[in-house]
Design a protein around this motif. Structure first.
Motif, short mmCIF file in Angstrom:
data_model
loop_
_atom_site.label_atom_id
_atom_site.label_comp_id
_atom_site.label_asym_id
_atom_site.label_seq_id
_atom_site.Cartn_x
_atom_site.Cartn_y
_atom_site.Cartn_z
N UNK A 1 -9.99 15.43 -8.68
CA UNK A 1 -9.68 16.58 -7.81
C UNK A 1 -8.27 17.12 -8.03
N UNK A 2 -7.55 16.54 -8.98
CA UNK A 2 -6.17 16.94 -9.29
C UNK A 2 -5.26 16.74 -8.08
N UNK A 3 -4.11 17.42 -8.06
CA UNK A 3 -3.10 17.15 -7.04
C UNK A 3 -3.56 17.49 -5.62
N UNK A 4 -4.33 18.56 -5.39
CA UNK A 4 -4.82 18.80 -4.02
C UNK A 4 -5.64 17.62 -3.48
N UNK A 5 -6.40 16.94 -4.34
CA UNK A 5 -7.15 15.77 -3.89
C UNK A 5 -6.24 14.65 -3.43
N UNK A 6 -5.12 14.46 -4.12
CA UNK A 6 -4.16 13.43 -3.71
C UNK A 6 -3.55 13.79 -2.35
N UNK A 7 -3.19 15.05 -2.16
CA UNK A 7 -2.63 15.49 -0.88
C UNK A 7 -3.64 15.29 0.26
N UNK A 8 -4.91 15.57 -0.02
CA UNK A 8 -5.94 15.35 0.99
C UNK A 8 -6.08 13.87 1.32
N UNK A 9 -5.93 13.01 0.31
CA UNK A 9 -6.01 11.57 0.54
C UNK A 9 -4.86 11.09 1.43
N UNK A 10 -3.66 11.59 1.19
CA UNK A 10 -2.51 11.23 2.04
C UNK A 10 -2.77 11.65 3.48
N UNK A 11 -3.26 12.89 3.67
CA UNK A 11 -3.53 13.38 5.02
C UNK A 11 -4.65 12.57 5.69
N UNK A 12 -5.68 12.21 4.92
CA UNK A 12 -6.80 11.45 5.48
C UNK A 12 -6.36 10.06 5.94
N UNK A 13 -5.51 9.40 5.15
CA UNK A 13 -5.01 8.07 5.53
C UNK A 13 -4.21 8.15 6.82
N UNK A 14 -3.33 9.14 6.93
CA UNK A 14 -2.56 9.31 8.16
C UNK A 14 -3.49 9.68 9.32
N UNK A 15 -4.54 10.45 9.04
CA UNK A 15 -5.48 10.83 10.09
C UNK A 15 -6.22 9.64 10.67
N UNK A 16 -6.59 8.67 9.82
CA UNK A 16 -7.25 7.46 10.32
C UNK A 16 -6.32 6.70 11.26
N UNK A 17 -5.05 6.58 10.87
CA UNK A 17 -4.09 5.90 11.73
C UNK A 17 -3.86 6.68 13.03
N UNK A 18 -3.84 8.00 12.93
CA UNK A 18 -3.66 8.81 14.14
C UNK A 18 -4.82 8.62 15.12
N UNK B 1 -0.34 4.14 6.01
CA UNK B 1 0.86 4.86 5.59
C UNK B 1 1.28 4.45 4.18
N UNK B 2 1.27 3.15 3.92
CA UNK B 2 1.69 2.69 2.61
C UNK B 2 0.64 3.04 1.56
N UNK B 3 -0.63 3.08 1.96
CA UNK B 3 -1.67 3.51 1.03
C UNK B 3 -1.47 4.96 0.59
N UNK B 4 -1.21 5.85 1.55
CA UNK B 4 -0.92 7.24 1.21
C UNK B 4 0.34 7.39 0.38
N UNK B 5 1.36 6.63 0.74
CA UNK B 5 2.63 6.64 0.01
C UNK B 5 2.42 6.21 -1.45
N UNK B 6 1.68 5.13 -1.66
CA UNK B 6 1.43 4.64 -3.02
C UNK B 6 0.56 5.61 -3.81
N UNK B 7 -0.43 6.20 -3.14
CA UNK B 7 -1.29 7.17 -3.82
C UNK B 7 -0.46 8.35 -4.34
N UNK B 8 0.46 8.83 -3.51
CA UNK B 8 1.28 9.98 -3.90
C UNK B 8 2.21 9.63 -5.05
N UNK B 9 2.87 8.48 -4.97
CA UNK B 9 3.84 8.13 -6.01
C UNK B 9 3.16 7.81 -7.33
N UNK B 10 2.04 7.10 -7.30
CA UNK B 10 1.35 6.78 -8.55
C UNK B 10 0.84 8.04 -9.23
#
Length: 403
Positions: free
Chosen positions: A357-374, A213-222
């Motif tokens: 991959x620009x912004x869509x790549x970041x969004x995919x990274x956030x979703x992937x991180x949450x998906x691993x935790x799910x 969760x924090x990895x996705x959060x940091x990826x998005x904010x950075x």
């Protein structure tokens, strides 16, 4: 004293977050590519993870007043070096050093809980956590606004002056240590968090949830700073700070998450938070449109992601603190170290995703991180202990035996 300690928590933790808003200014000021300047953010978070592992356990053995004052002085010195850094190598090294020493909140909160009476312990802890969240929320606004007006070095200079001033104030107001309280450092302090991770499956599970969760959060904010200041929007670093203010919703949601954990257990809250992170990734995609609609999508997505991350933290800490009440400080050291290691990796991966991959790549990274935790949530043991935190607190030995 509690008000001063809450301010100290907020000021200390802000040193990890304000570089996220000024990294584009650092790139422009030093003539660097954006992904190189983002190493400053990654170094600060990685340093914080190291400080959690190496220094926070000292709070169980070293008197609090000299420990806290010394760390704040070292933080101020590191910020001054960063503010006068002639190039990226010195800036990255100084940022890592600041991250190591700015773990003061994780020492103050257990200390204050011990000093407070039983009838006020919850209120005192809540006040300090409010200061912590406030520091996280205001850090990007402070960094972005001041950096836009006075250049990227100004936030470092102001933060250094604030840290040194707080060191002087806390030296005056914190209680003097008793002679018998001085016990010093011991090598077992470094081994204990690792031993707890190996021994406690529920600790490992909570660490994975928060690291993702924090990895996705940091990826998005950075990466948000790169998007907003880039050609899609063409705004200044101040805009990043203004978007960060939407995170105030997490200050309201955290108490509700805590009451929900008490009623239904941490697993339900974790599930909702992980699904919320996936939803946030979808909402953040609106940011690719640009204009007013894109900014609204970014603000809404970041708010949802912030609430999910902070509420998930409440659930995770409730779970781990129920495991071994006599070792809550060491459990928290292990947990927070994993959390910020995930955040450091997320910052670096977020910049790489944005670069390629620009912004869509970041969004995919956030979703992937949450998906691993799910996936890990789905595979949890049906007989997992601590379905309700109060039950575990009342019978920790029985819970451990069931594993």
């Amino acid at each position: 004293m509690i008000l001063i300690l809450a301010i100290a928590c907020g000021v200390a933790v802000a040193n990890i977050y304000f570089p996220q808003a000024v990294s584009p200014l650092i790139a422009a000021g030093l003539g660097l590519p954006a992904d190189d300047a983002a190493l400053v953010v990654t170094a600060a978070q990685l340093g914080y993870a190291a400080g959690l592992f190496l220094l926070v356990p000292l709070g169980d053995r070293v008197p609090h007043r000299p420990l806290i004052v010394t760390l704040l002085v070292l933080t101020g010195a590191g910020l001054l070096v960063a503010g006068f850094a002639p190039g990226l190598p010195v800036l990255v090294a100084a940022s890592a050093a600041v991250g190591v020493t700015t773990v003061v909140p994780q020492i103050i909160i257990p200390m204050a809980a011990g000093l407070a009476g039983e009838e006020r312990r919850g209120a005192v802890t809540g006040t300090l956590l409010s200061g912590l969240i406030g520091g996280i929320l205001l850090a990007r606004t402070f960094g972005g606004t001041l950096g836009e007006w006075l250049g990227w070095r100004a936030p470092y200079w102001v933060a250094a002056a604030t840290a040194l001033t707080l060191a002087a104030v806390l030296r005056a107001v914190l209680p003097r240590p008793r002679a018998e309280a001085v016990r010093g450092w011991h090598p077992r302090l470094l081994v204990e968090p690792v031993r707890l991770i190996l021994a406690e499956p529920e600790l490992r599970r909570s660490c994975l949830y928060q690291a993702m969760m924090f990895g996705g959060f940091s990826a998005a904010w950075t990466s948000l700073a790169l998007l907003v200041t880039g050609p899609t929007y063409g705004l200044g670093a101040q805009a990043v700070g203004l978007i960060a203010l939407v995170g105030a919703g997490s200050m309201v949601s955290a108490p509700f998450a805590g009451r929900w954990v008490d009623r239904g257990g941490p697993d339900r809250v974790n599930l909702v938070c992980l699904l919320g992170a996936v939803a946030a990734a979808a909402v953040l995609l609106i940011g690719t449109r640009g204009g007013a609609a894109g900014l609204v999508g970014l603000a809404a997505g970041m708010l949802l992601l912030d609430v999910a991350m902070q509420s998930g933290q409440v659930a995770n800490q409730a779970r781990i603190f129920a495991l071994r009440p006599e070792a809550r400080g060491r459990l928290n050291t292990a947990y927070m170290t994993c959390s910020f290691a995930g955040g450091s990796a997320g910052s670096w991966l977020g910049v790489q995703a944005f670069t390629h991959l620009r912004w869509p790549g970041v969004c995919a990274l956030v979703a992937a991180a949450a998906g691993i935790a799910l996936l890990r949530w789905w595979r949890r043991s049906p007989s997992s202990p601590c379905p309700r935190v109060p039950d575990c607190d009342s019978a920790p030995d029985t819970a451990r035996g069931s594993r």
